[in-house]
Design an enzyme around this catalytic site. Structure first.
Site, PDB file in Angstrom:
ATOM      1  N   ARG A 161       8.900  -7.147 -25.157  1.00 10.41           N
ATOM      2  CA  ARG A 161       7.999  -7.976 -25.938  1.00 10.41           C
ATOM      3  C   ARG A 161       8.081  -9.430 -25.454  1.00 10.41           C
ATOM      4  O   ARG A 161       9.030  -9.827 -24.801  1.00 10.41           O
ATOM      5  CB  ARG A 161       8.363  -7.933 -27.434  1.00 10.41           C
ATOM      6  CG  ARG A 161       8.150  -6.568 -28.092  1.00 10.41           C
ATOM      7  CD  ARG A 161       6.675  -6.250 -28.240  1.00 10.41           C
ATOM      8  NE  ARG A 161       6.422  -4.974 -28.859  1.00 10.41           N
ATOM      9  CZ  ARG A 161       6.349  -3.805 -28.202  1.00 10.41           C
ATOM     10  NH1 ARG A 161       6.541  -3.777 -26.887  1.00 10.41           N
ATOM     11  NH2 ARG A 161       6.092  -2.684 -28.834  1.00 10.41           N
ATOM     12  N   TYR A 188      -4.491  -2.480 -38.866  1.00 11.46           N
ATOM     13  CA  TYR A 188      -4.069  -3.892 -38.788  1.00 11.46           C
ATOM     14  C   TYR A 188      -4.805  -4.594 -37.655  1.00 11.46           C
ATOM     15  O   TYR A 188      -5.422  -5.649 -37.847  1.00 11.46           O
ATOM     16  CB  TYR A 188      -2.544  -3.968 -38.574  1.00 11.46           C
ATOM     17  CG  TYR A 188      -2.080  -5.353 -38.230  1.00 11.46           C
ATOM     18  CD1 TYR A 188      -2.099  -6.373 -39.166  1.00 11.46           C
ATOM     19  CD2 TYR A 188      -1.631  -5.654 -36.940  1.00 11.46           C
ATOM     20  CE1 TYR A 188      -1.687  -7.654 -38.838  1.00 11.46           C
ATOM     21  CE2 TYR A 188      -1.211  -6.936 -36.607  1.00 11.46           C
ATOM     22  CZ  TYR A 188      -1.246  -7.925 -37.553  1.00 11.46           C
ATOM     23  OH  TYR A 188      -0.851  -9.201 -37.231  1.00 11.46           O
ATOM     24  N   ASP A 198      -5.258 -16.748 -54.753  1.00 10.85           N
ATOM     25  CA  ASP A 198      -5.576 -15.732 -53.755  1.00 10.85           C
ATOM     26  C   ASP A 198      -6.967 -16.018 -53.189  1.00 10.85           C
ATOM     27  O   ASP A 198      -7.881 -16.362 -53.945  1.00 10.85           O
ATOM     28  CB  ASP A 198      -5.566 -14.379 -54.480  1.00 10.85           C
ATOM     29  CG  ASP A 198      -5.547 -13.224 -53.521  1.00 10.85           C
ATOM     30  OD1 ASP A 198      -4.546 -12.502 -53.507  1.00 10.85           O
ATOM     31  OD2 ASP A 198      -6.555 -13.042 -52.785  1.00 10.85           O
ATOM     32  N   ASN A 236      -7.698  -7.260 -47.716  1.00 12.26           N
ATOM     33  CA  ASN A 236      -7.085  -8.586 -47.618  1.00 12.26           C
ATOM     34  C   ASN A 236      -7.412  -9.269 -46.293  1.00 12.26           C
ATOM     35  O   ASN A 236      -7.887 -10.408 -46.262  1.00 12.26           O
ATOM     36  CB  ASN A 236      -5.571  -8.483 -47.776  1.00 12.26           C
ATOM     37  CG  ASN A 236      -4.936  -9.868 -47.792  1.00 12.26           C
ATOM     38  OD1 ASN A 236      -5.228 -10.675 -48.666  1.00 12.26           O
ATOM     39  ND2 ASN A 236      -4.123 -10.164 -46.800  1.00 12.26           N
ATOM     40  N   PHE A 294      -3.196 -18.207 -42.551  1.00  9.27           N
ATOM     41  CA  PHE A 294      -2.028 -17.399 -42.176  1.00  9.27           C
ATOM     42  C   PHE A 294      -1.783 -16.237 -43.138  1.00  9.27           C
ATOM     43  O   PHE A 294      -0.782 -15.536 -42.989  1.00  9.27           O
ATOM     44  CB  PHE A 294      -0.762 -18.276 -42.187  1.00  9.27           C
ATOM     45  CG  PHE A 294      -0.801 -19.401 -41.205  1.00  9.27           C
ATOM     46  CD1 PHE A 294      -0.383 -19.209 -39.896  1.00  9.27           C
ATOM     47  CD2 PHE A 294      -1.262 -20.658 -41.569  1.00  9.27           C
ATOM     48  CE1 PHE A 294      -0.419 -20.256 -38.973  1.00  9.27           C
ATOM     49  CE2 PHE A 294      -1.298 -21.708 -40.664  1.00  9.27           C
ATOM     50  CZ  PHE A 294      -0.884 -21.498 -39.363  1.00  9.27           C
ATOM     51  N   ALA A 295      -2.668 -16.088 -44.136  1.00 13.39           N
ATOM     52  CA  ALA A 295      -2.375 -15.119 -45.202  1.00 13.39           C
ATOM     53  C   ALA A 295      -2.885 -13.733 -44.830  1.00 13.39           C
ATOM     54  O   ALA A 295      -4.062 -13.439 -45.013  1.00 13.39           O
ATOM     55  CB  ALA A 295      -3.024 -15.584 -46.502  1.00 13.39           C
ATOM     56  N   GLY A 318       3.270   4.097 -32.368  1.00 11.59           N
ATOM     57  CA  GLY A 318       2.346   2.994 -32.087  1.00 11.59           C
ATOM     58  C   GLY A 318       2.958   1.832 -31.324  1.00 11.59           C
ATOM     59  O   GLY A 318       2.303   0.800 -31.153  1.00 11.59           O
ATOM     60  N   ASN A 369      -0.506 -16.926 -52.520  1.00  8.78           N
ATOM     61  CA  ASN A 369      -0.334 -16.088 -53.724  1.00  8.78           C
ATOM     62  C   ASN A 369       1.095 -15.563 -53.861  1.00  8.78           C
ATOM     63  O   ASN A 369       1.372 -14.752 -54.752  1.00  8.78           O
ATOM     64  CB  ASN A 369      -1.325 -14.919 -53.705  1.00  8.78           C
ATOM     65  CG  ASN A 369      -1.061 -13.956 -52.563  1.00  8.78           C
ATOM     66  OD1 ASN A 369      -0.085 -14.103 -51.832  1.00  8.78           O
ATOM     67  ND2 ASN A 369      -1.929 -12.971 -52.415  1.00  8.78           N
TER      68      ASN A 369
HETATM   69  N1  UFG Z   1      12.582  -2.583 -32.828  1.00  9.49           N
HETATM   70  C1  UFG Z   1      13.738  -1.811 -32.795  1.00  9.49           C
HETATM   71  N2  UFG Z   1      14.443  -1.704 -33.950  1.00  9.49           N
HETATM   72  C2  UFG Z   1      14.074  -2.311 -35.115  1.00  9.49           C
HETATM   73  C3  UFG Z   1      12.908  -3.101 -35.119  1.00  9.49           C
HETATM   74  C4  UFG Z   1      12.187  -3.221 -33.955  1.00  9.49           C
HETATM   75  O1  UFG Z   1      14.108  -1.240 -31.783  1.00  9.49           O
HETATM   76  O2  UFG Z   1      14.770  -2.143 -36.123  1.00  9.49           O
HETATM   77  C5  UFG Z   1      11.819  -2.717 -31.583  1.00  9.49           C
HETATM   78  C6  UFG Z   1      10.369  -2.238 -31.724  1.00  9.49           C
HETATM   79  O3  UFG Z   1      10.293  -0.857 -31.465  1.00  9.49           O
HETATM   80  C7  UFG Z   1       9.667  -3.096 -30.681  1.00  9.49           C
HETATM   81  C8  UFG Z   1      10.471  -4.395 -30.656  1.00  9.49           C
HETATM   82  O4  UFG Z   1      11.709  -4.086 -31.272  1.00  9.49           O
HETATM   83  O5  UFG Z   1       9.776  -2.500 -29.435  1.00  9.49           O
HETATM   84  C9  UFG Z   1       9.806  -5.501 -31.432  1.00  9.49           C
HETATM   85  O6  UFG Z   1       9.488  -5.007 -32.720  1.00  9.49           O
HETATM   86  P1  UFG Z   1       8.983  -5.973 -33.896  1.00  9.49           P
HETATM   87  O7  UFG Z   1       8.746  -5.105 -35.088  1.00  9.49           O
HETATM   88  O8  UFG Z   1       9.897  -7.135 -34.019  1.00  9.49           O
HETATM   89  O9  UFG Z   1       7.634  -6.527 -33.318  1.00  9.49           O
HETATM   90  P2  UFG Z   1       6.311  -5.761 -32.875  1.00  9.49           P
HETATM   91  O10 UFG Z   1       6.156  -6.016 -31.412  1.00  9.49           O
HETATM   92  O11 UFG Z   1       6.257  -4.370 -33.328  1.00  9.49           O
HETATM   93  O12 UFG Z   1       5.291  -6.526 -33.790  1.00  9.49           O
HETATM   94  C10 UFG Z   1       4.550  -7.632 -33.421  1.00  9.49           C
HETATM   95  C11 UFG Z   1       4.439  -8.547 -34.632  1.00  9.49           C
HETATM   96  C12 UFG Z   1       3.809  -7.804 -35.777  1.00  9.49           C
HETATM   97  C13 UFG Z   1       2.461  -7.312 -35.309  1.00  9.49           C
HETATM   98  C14 UFG Z   1       2.616  -6.478 -34.068  1.00  9.49           C
HETATM   99  C15 UFG Z   1       1.291  -6.102 -33.527  1.00  9.49           C
HETATM  100  O13 UFG Z   1       5.709  -9.016 -34.997  1.00  9.49           O
HETATM  101  O14 UFG Z   1       3.677  -8.637 -36.904  1.00  9.49           O
HETATM  102  O15 UFG Z   1       3.295  -7.189 -33.053  1.00  9.49           O
HETATM  103  O16 UFG Z   1       1.387  -5.300 -32.420  1.00  9.49           O
HETATM  104  F1  UFG Z   1       1.915  -6.574 -36.264  1.00  9.49           F
END
Ligand code: UFG
Length: 330
Positions: free
Chosen positions: A224, A144, A54, A95, A76-77, A287, A36
């Site tokens: 991560r 989420y 959609d 969604n 994947f949506a 979180g 979509n």
């Molecule tokens: N971070 C920063 N600065 C930023 C962005 C991110 O320091 O501007 C840090 C975050 O705090 C985190 C790490 O970089 O520690 C990774 O952050 P991302 O947002 O890239 O990824 P996340 O681990 O938060 O998110 C991943 C997926 C999301 C999903 C989430 C679920 O990318 O789509 O896990 O836990 F929703």
């Protein structure tokens, strides 16, 4: 095994879906993308046919399923912003859960019973231990994560009652881009670390903000598990073959099993780009667990998955090629 001929890719114009559509093209599979464009782009669909619509719209689903003999559906949506899901849970449950049920029910109506689902590490919540295997307790801490876990539960029940087969792939941090920069990450707004760091390197942003340096990790920043987008797509391909050859429903954690800190990512981006990347110190983001790393032994053992681009520098280098291309066409 009867080979896979035709696949419906829902969300095939988005970041992960578009790499999947490209890979299916390489494998010789016919693809119909249904998207979509809420976050995808028409020019990201590099293979197959396209339908604008959609999955909440049953008339569109009727049309698509009645016109094509799909072997399987890949989905994947979904909306992916954790913070937004806390503020707007209705959007996420509608969604990511209700519309997905709509899709599953259309599949049942048309006799398509193989489904590959994009799940997430967020179903585990705050980890009890690391790396996280499939047996880890599932306690999401935001809508989420719940919206994804609810689909996983529905899929288990659909298998039990209807013999509906699915593979749930719980992504850790999808990252990187097509190695020749045919495709890459284009979220708007962008919230993910690697593209944001590289946008700071290319000058599109003034700096990268580090969300907290007081975590219980070696350098104080969050850790991560970054998995290359094509390794992730390859895992879907293996999952598809598993179901096509009569395999049972399954759920797999999908990451490299390597943890990298925010600081590691910034250093890698400086190395690869050769640019100065200004850093600003920020508060913790609500979180964010200190450490999210996958134990991916199960998918390696059961589906034979092996990452081809496991090291962080390769992931960042491919993302940098994409960022450089985006800058040069601006
Ligand atoms: N971070 C920063 N600065 C930023 C962005 C991110 O320091 O501007 C840090 C975050 O705090 C985190 C790490 O970089 O520690 C990774 O952050 P991302 O947002 O890239 O990824 P996340 O681990 O938060 O998110 C991943 C997926 C999301 C999903 C989430 C679920 O990318 O789509 O896990 O836990 F929703």
């Amino acid at each position: 095994m009867t080979s896979v001929k035709t696949v419906l890719v829902v969300g095939g114009a988005g970041y992960i879906g578009s790499h999947m559509v490209w890979l299916l093209g390489q494998k010789g599979v016919d693809v119909v993308t249904l998207d979509n464009f809420s976050s995808g782009y028409p020019d990201a669909i590099l293979h197959g046919q396209f339908v604008h619509g959609d999955i909440g719209d049953s008339r569109i689903l009727d049309k698509v399923f009645s016109e094509h003999p799909f072997d399987a559906v890949m989905h994947f949506a979904s909306f992916i912003q954790v913070g937004e899901s806390v503020q707007a849970p209705a959007k996420y449950y509608q969604n990511n859960f209700a519309n997905t049920l709509n899709l599953l029910n259309a599949m049942r109506t048309y006799g398509v019973d193989k489904f590959i689902f994009s799940s997430t590490a967020a179903i585990f919540g705050e980890p009890d231990y690391s790396p996280i295997d499939e047996a880890h307790p599932k306690r999401p801490i935001n809508p989420y994560g719940w919206s994804k876990l609810m689909v996983e539960q529905a899929l288990a029940d659909y298998d039990h009652a209807y013999g509906f087969k699915s593979v749930c792939l719980r992504y850790f941090n999808a990252a990187g881009a097509h190695p020749e920069a045919l495709l890459g990450e284009r979220h708007d707004p962008e919230t993910h670390l690697i593209p944001l760091v590289l946008q700071a390197a290319s000058g599109r942003r003034p700096h990268i903000t580090v969300f907290g340096r007081d975590y219980d990790t070696p350098d104080g920043t969050c850790i991560r598990d970054y998995i290359h987008i094509l390794d992730l797509a390859e895992a879907h391909w293996l999952a598809l073959q598993h179901l096509q050859s009569g395999g049972e429903s399954a759920a797999f954690n999908l990451g490299n099993g390597n943890g990298y800190s925010v600081e590691n990512v910034i250093q890698a981006a400086r190395r690869i780009s050769g640019k100065i990347i200004p850093v600003q110190e920020g508060q913790r983001r609500a979180g964010d667990p200190a450490r999210l790393v996958a134990n991916a032994d199960k998918i390696k053992q059961q589906l034979g998955w092996q990452p081809a681009y496991a090291d962080l520098d390769t992931i960042v280098e491919h993302a940098w090629r994409w960022e450089s291309k985006c800058m040069s066409v601006k």
